[in-house]
Design an enzyme around this catalytic site. Structure first.
Site, mmCIF file in Angstrom:
data_model
loop_
_atom_site.group_PDB
_atom_site.id
_atom_site.type_symbol
_atom_site.label_atom_id
_atom_site.label_comp_id
_atom_site.label_asym_id
_atom_site.label_seq_id
_atom_site.Cartn_x
_atom_site.Cartn_y
_atom_site.Cartn_z
ATOM 1 C CE1 TYR A 162 -2.924 3.227 0.816
ATOM 2 C CE2 TYR A 162 -2.030 3.134 3.045
ATOM 3 C CZ TYR A 162 -2.771 3.788 2.064
ATOM 4 O OH TYR A 162 -3.339 5.007 2.336
ATOM 5 C CE LYS A 194 -2.257 7.028 -1.752
ATOM 6 N NZ LYS A 194 -3.320 7.632 -2.608
#
Length: 490
Positions: A237, A241
């Site tokens: 994640y 990002k």
């Protein structure tokens, strides 16, 4: 920095909300519609193949949520017509070029009319499939920026990221836009196009080998965690990002861009009402497991600060940043968190959860109160592994042998204990990098934004985002944990 009235700015504006079914996005949409009903249009980009499926998602995942009850009360019988007039659905997919918009007329309308783009699209699973996370969190950002450059009236683009793009770096984490376009945690050699090729080659290899869908899914999950680890990020994640932010740095050119980096986002502090939350979010998984009696021990530094911020404060900061930078080319980063101005420690979280569930225990399937006790907390991985082996894994091995000897007589007990152990181990593995995270997030830019808002006459009673006003004991005992029990516990 000058900041005018936020409600006045929103009057007669067209806003494209990307990732409109997400937790923060729904709060953003509700807030705008409630405080400025004279906003012209909110265009909601939803991942959907056509208008019909987009309409279903709007109803099921957005407007039917309890979050919108105050708005429904305000508009009464006119609520549906108000929603119909103010919301325009945009079926699409940010992982594709041009956001995969099929309706050319609607596409041209957006190009010509949009004043603001808010990119909230993300997959937030820590161990998401690498191909999925790369497509949404990284290349989705690229596609949003390419699309934004065709919007002739665009005043500002707000890109919502996460404070943890810093990786596992400690110390004071500053709001530094000069890091954009480079490896945010200082590890050299990261090439986003290479990562795309790695995914494509791995998928082809798996398909050539005749791998099943489940095997491909697990392989993609493993690949994401492996690639993240190579470059110094704890999970897929935050890795994807961070690469998304790098693309912002290379693509923004003279566009007015604001990056908002929230820390750990929790339930609403005040609006539209206290305690609304959706899904199990980061630390909430620990609270849920504890309240259900499935967490007897855990790994943590009880004196460490963990940085949390209520969701409505994040949305208010987004709105303030949007207004402050409209028509002013910038690349400002706003970290929205509490670790500098109003820190809370894991010791406090342990105390609050214990006190709450002792006073208001959850009920088991038979309707009996679930008894909780203070969790045994281990301060490092070595002591945790030793504790788990002696206290659980060794007895479980004995139970497994007894179960085999007595024709599966202890099967139910064995499965129950095994499940509890797996829950603890999974939580520890996912959250270990954050439990021992020793960084503090600088919020100087966000504090300057607060000052500008107060001096400019912004409606700070409506758009509060100063974490110093939070009494953490009251928030957790009377707002957040009750909200989790109401909206998350099943």
């Amino acid at each position: 920095m000058e900041l005018e009235s936020i409600t006045q700015f929103l009057h007669d504006k067209n806003v494209l909300v990307v990732g409109a079914t997400g937790f923060l996005a729904k709060i953003f949409v509700e807030k705008v519609l409630r405080v400025q009903p004279n906003v012209k249009k909110l265009y909601l980009l939803l991942r959907a193949k056509d208008a019909e499926s987009a309409t279903r998602r709007l109803q099921n995942e957005i407007v039917r949520k309890d979050l919108f009850r105050l708005l429904k009360e305000n508009h009464g019988a006119k609520f549906n017509s108000f929603i119909s007039n103010k919301l325009t659905l945009v079926p699409g997919d940010i992982s594709q070029e041009d956001l995969n918009l099929k309706d050319s007329v609607l596409q041209e309308e957006i190009y010509n009319e949009i004043d603001v783009i808010v990119n909230l699209a993300a997959t937030t699973n820590f161990d998401e499939r690498y191909d999925v996370a790369l497509g949404i969190n990284t290349f989705g950002t690229k596609h949003v920026f390419s699309f934004a450059k065709k919007c002739v009236k665009l005043k500002v683009l707000v890109h919502v990221s996460t404070a943890y793009v810093c990786g596992e770096r400690g110390g004071l984490i500053v709001e530094d836009p000069t890091e954009l376009g480079v490896s945010l945690n200082g590890v050299p050699g990261l090439d986003i196009d290479v990562e795309k090729k790695v995914v494509q080659e791995k998928l082809k290899q798996l398909q050539d080998e005749g791998a099943t869908e489940d095997e491909i899914k697990m392989s993609m999950k493993d690949l994401g965690m492996q690639r993240a680890s190579i470059y110094g990020w704890p999970n897929t994640y935050v890795f994807t990002k961070a690469m998304g932010e790098m693309l912002v740095g290379t693509m923004k050119e003279n566009m007015s861009v604001v990056i908002v980096r929230p820390t750990i986002v929790t339930s609403t502090y005040r609006e539209p009402f206290p305690g609304w939350v959706e899904g199990v979010r980061t630390i909430d998984s620990i609270i849920v497991a504890y309240g259900k009696g499935k967490l007897a021990c855990f790994l943590a530094d009880l004196n460490a600060v963990f940085d949390v911020i209520p969701a409505d404060m994040v949305v208010n900061a987004m709105l303030a940043a949007m207004v402050a930078h409209a028509n002013h080319p910038s690349d400002t980063i706003y970290q929205v968190g509490s670790s500098v101005s109003n820190p809370i420690r894991y010791l406090n979280l342990q105390d609050y959860t214990y006190r709450y569930f002792i006073a208001k225990p959850c009920l088991d399937k038979e309707g009996m109160p679930i008894k909780v006790r203070k969790v045994t907390v281990l301060g490092n991985m070595a002591s945790f592994q030793r504790y788990m082996y002696i206290r659980y894994l060794l007895p479980l091995k004995g139970l497994e042998l007894a179960n085999a000897a007595f024709c599966q007589y202890f099967q139910g007990t064995y499965l129950d204990i095994s499940r509890k152990i797996n829950i603890v181990m999974r939580l520890v593995e996912l959250y270990r990098p954050y439990i021992f995270f020793n960084g503090i997030f600088d919020t100087m830019n966000t504090e300057k934004l607060q000052i500008a808002a107060r001096q400019g006459g912004t409606e700070m009673d409506l758009f509060y985002f100063d974490p110093k006003i939070i009494d953490w004991e009251d928030y957790f005992l009377n707002i957040h944990i009750p909200g989790i029990v109401k909206y998350v516990f099943k």
